[in-house]
Design a protein around this motif. Sequence first.
Motif, PDB file in Angstrom:
ATOM      1  N   ASP A  52       1.064  -1.415   0.139  1.00  0.00           N
ATOM      2  CA  ASP A  52      -0.260  -0.030   0.208  1.00  0.00           C
ATOM      3  C   ASP A  52       0.731   0.946  -0.133  1.00  0.00           C
ATOM      4  O   ASP A  52       1.911   1.140   0.075  1.00  0.00           O
ATOM      5  N   ILE A  53       0.159   2.828   0.426  1.00  0.00           N
ATOM      6  CA  ILE A  53       0.818   3.819   0.257  1.00  0.00           C
ATOM      7  C   ILE A  53       1.600   3.538   1.329  1.00  0.00           C
ATOM      8  O   ILE A  53       1.571   3.044   2.807  1.00  0.00           O
ATOM      9  N   GLY A  54       2.769   4.300   1.242  1.00  0.00           N
ATOM     10  CA  GLY A  54       3.826   4.324   2.393  1.00  0.00           C
ATOM     11  C   GLY A  54       3.093   4.319   3.748  1.00  0.00           C
ATOM     12  O   GLY A  54       2.940   4.315   4.776  1.00  0.00           O
ATOM     13  N   ASN A  55       2.249   5.825   4.051  1.00  0.00           N
ATOM     14  CA  ASN A  55       1.250   5.923   4.923  1.00  0.00           C
ATOM     15  C   ASN A  55       0.670   5.259   5.498  1.00  0.00           C
ATOM     16  O   ASN A  55       0.693   4.906   7.347  1.00  0.00           O
ATOM     17  N   THR A  56      -0.173   3.718   5.053  1.00  0.00           N
ATOM     18  CA  THR A  56      -1.095   2.980   5.352  1.00  0.00           C
ATOM     19  C   THR A  56      -0.089   2.275   5.710  1.00  0.00           C
ATOM     20  O   THR A  56      -0.273   1.507   6.721  1.00  0.00           O
ATOM     21  N   GLN A  57       1.026   1.514   5.197  1.00  0.00           N
ATOM     22  CA  GLN A  57       1.832   0.306   5.282  1.00  0.00           C
ATOM     23  C   GLN A  57       2.399   1.114   6.718  1.00  0.00           C
ATOM     24  O   GLN A  57       2.796  -0.140   7.310  1.00  0.00           O
ATOM     25  N   GLN A  58       2.740   2.599   6.857  1.00  0.00           N
ATOM     26  CA  GLN A  58       3.721   2.191   8.150  1.00  0.00           C
ATOM     27  C   GLN A  58       2.409   1.963   9.709  1.00  0.00           C
ATOM     28  O   GLN A  58       3.085   1.535  10.374  1.00  0.00           O
ATOM     29  N   MET A  59       1.230   2.118   9.253  1.00  0.00           N
ATOM     30  CA  MET A  59       0.182   2.100  10.511  1.00  0.00           C
ATOM     31  C   MET A  59       0.527   0.744  10.779  1.00  0.00           C
ATOM     32  O   MET A  59      -0.049   0.432  11.415  1.00  0.00           O
ATOM     33  N   GLN A  60      -0.153  -0.172   9.276  1.00  0.00           N
ATOM     34  CA  GLN A  60       0.332  -1.548   9.222  1.00  0.00           C
ATOM     35  C   GLN A  60       1.026  -2.725   9.668  1.00  0.00           C
ATOM     36  O   GLN A  60       1.564  -3.136  10.939  1.00  0.00           O
ATOM     37  N   PHE A  61       2.635  -1.842   9.659  1.00  0.00           N
ATOM     38  CA  PHE A  61       3.481  -1.955  10.465  1.00  0.00           C
ATOM     39  C   PHE A  61       3.827  -1.598  12.163  1.00  0.00           C
ATOM     40  O   PHE A  61       4.624  -2.168  13.014  1.00  0.00           O
ATOM     41  N   ASN A  62       2.962  -0.542  12.928  1.00  0.00           N
ATOM     42  CA  ASN A  62       3.720  -0.049  13.950  1.00  0.00           C
ATOM     43  C   ASN A  62       2.079  -0.855  14.933  1.00  0.00           C
ATOM     44  O   ASN A  62       2.524  -0.961  16.067  1.00  0.00           O
ATOM     45  N   GLY A  63       0.802  -0.837  14.003  1.00  0.00           N
ATOM     46  CA  GLY A  63      -0.071  -0.381  14.472  1.00  0.00           C
ATOM     47  C   GLY A  63      -1.084  -1.534  14.593  1.00  0.00           C
ATOM     48  O   GLY A  63      -0.665  -2.761  14.344  1.00  0.00           O
ATOM     49  N   GLY A  64      -1.996  -1.495  15.285  1.00  0.00           N
ATOM     50  CA  GLY A  64      -3.100  -3.223  14.681  1.00  0.00           C
ATOM     51  C   GLY A  64      -3.016  -4.001  16.124  1.00  0.00           C
ATOM     52  O   GLY A  64      -2.344  -3.752  17.208  1.00  0.00           O
ATOM     53  N   VAL A  65      -3.483  -5.354  15.591  1.00  0.00           N
ATOM     54  CA  VAL A  65      -3.041  -6.105  16.762  1.00  0.00           C
ATOM     55  C   VAL A  65      -1.866  -6.898  16.993  1.00  0.00           C
ATOM     56  O   VAL A  65      -1.643  -7.142  18.287  1.00  0.00           O
ATOM     57  N   TYR A  66      -1.208  -6.441  15.356  1.00  0.00           N
ATOM     58  CA  TYR A  66      -0.312  -7.531  15.528  1.00  0.00           C
ATOM     59  C   TYR A  66       1.614  -6.574  15.991  1.00  0.00           C
ATOM     60  O   TYR A  66       2.586  -7.474  16.138  1.00  0.00           O
ATOM     61  N   LYS A  67       1.165  -5.681  16.184  1.00  0.00           N
ATOM     62  CA  LYS A  67       2.367  -4.577  16.132  1.00  0.00           C
ATOM     63  C   LYS A  67       3.303  -5.009  16.109  1.00  0.00           C
ATOM     64  O   LYS A  67       4.594  -5.706  16.314  1.00  0.00           O
ATOM     65  N   ILE A  68       4.380  -5.529  14.753  1.00  0.00           N
ATOM     66  CA  ILE A  68       4.456  -6.321  13.657  1.00  0.00           C
ATOM     67  C   ILE A  68       6.602  -5.792  14.067  1.00  0.00           C
ATOM     68  O   ILE A  68       7.335  -6.418  14.497  1.00  0.00           O
ATOM     69  N   SER A  69       6.815  -4.437  13.970  1.00  0.00           N
ATOM     70  CA  SER A  69       7.206  -3.515  14.369  1.00  0.00           C
ATOM     71  C   SER A  69       8.538  -4.012  15.341  1.00  0.00           C
ATOM     72  O   SER A  69       9.149  -4.108  15.733  1.00  0.00           O
TER      73      SER A  69
END
Length: 250
Positions: free
Chosen positions: A97-114
């Motif tokens: 996705d666009i950078g801004n969305t990817q950043q939120m998916q990477f840092n947030g949500g249930v999984y907090k991948i970062s």
Amino acid sequence: FSVPRLTYEEKLKLQNHPISKKLIEIALSKKTNLIASLDTYKSEEILKLADQIGDFIVAIKLHADIITDFSENFVYELKKIAAIKNFLLFEDRKFGDIGNTQQMQFNGGVYKISDWADLVTSHVIAGEESLQVFGEEIGVVTIAEMSSKGTLTDENYKSKAINISSKMSNVIGCVAQSKLPPSLLLFTPGVNLTESEDSKGQQFNTPEKVFSDYHTDFIIVGRGIYRAKNPEQEAIRYKEEGWKAYLKNC
Ligand code: S5P
């Protein structure tokens, strides 16, 4: 790319990112180039498998969004096993996705991948700047070419994806089914010793084929291990076949 096959020692000298260095160091010390893709639903099952096969792998690849009971405790326990058995954690999120969305998916949500992943996969479909949001600490592995029948990742797409990947300091390599420039690590899924395809478009090759023809660095094995009656025994088999194929072709 008409490049000679490099040994892991030679490849190690070309690495600038701590995660790519770590991966190769683990490969050399454990004599394995196997990444196990534990695509199962229950966190307990993943922890049990991680414990059984941890000695034979460089990393465990997850799809966190497959897990029905994903929790902070699961991450805590998995990190403990990873530290004891010396392997890395690889989240196969395939951001696209666009950078801004990817950043939120990477840092947030249930999984907090970062918070926990050492490596993540990302498509390059949204262009170079979309990859910057992952920062410099995590190892980004881009999807340059897919293993499935009819994939849209043709030569043109692949060469553009590789060009972008080569420029980005946080990209350590690509998922692909063909040779890469030597500075990028090659991760190859679609590896299975007994099946040549599944009924949903996946295409499999043997470790020997991907080391001899593609000069891969790391094989990614999913069902060949986690679906086996004895996953530990199969992990050992893939580890040995992968290392043998590396030695034969380097
Ligand atoms: O092109 C690809 C890219 C990936 S990351 N083809 C793939 O199969 N994968 C992933 O590798 C896929 O999502 C799965 O987690 C794993 C292959 O699993 P297997 O069961 O087919 O070995």
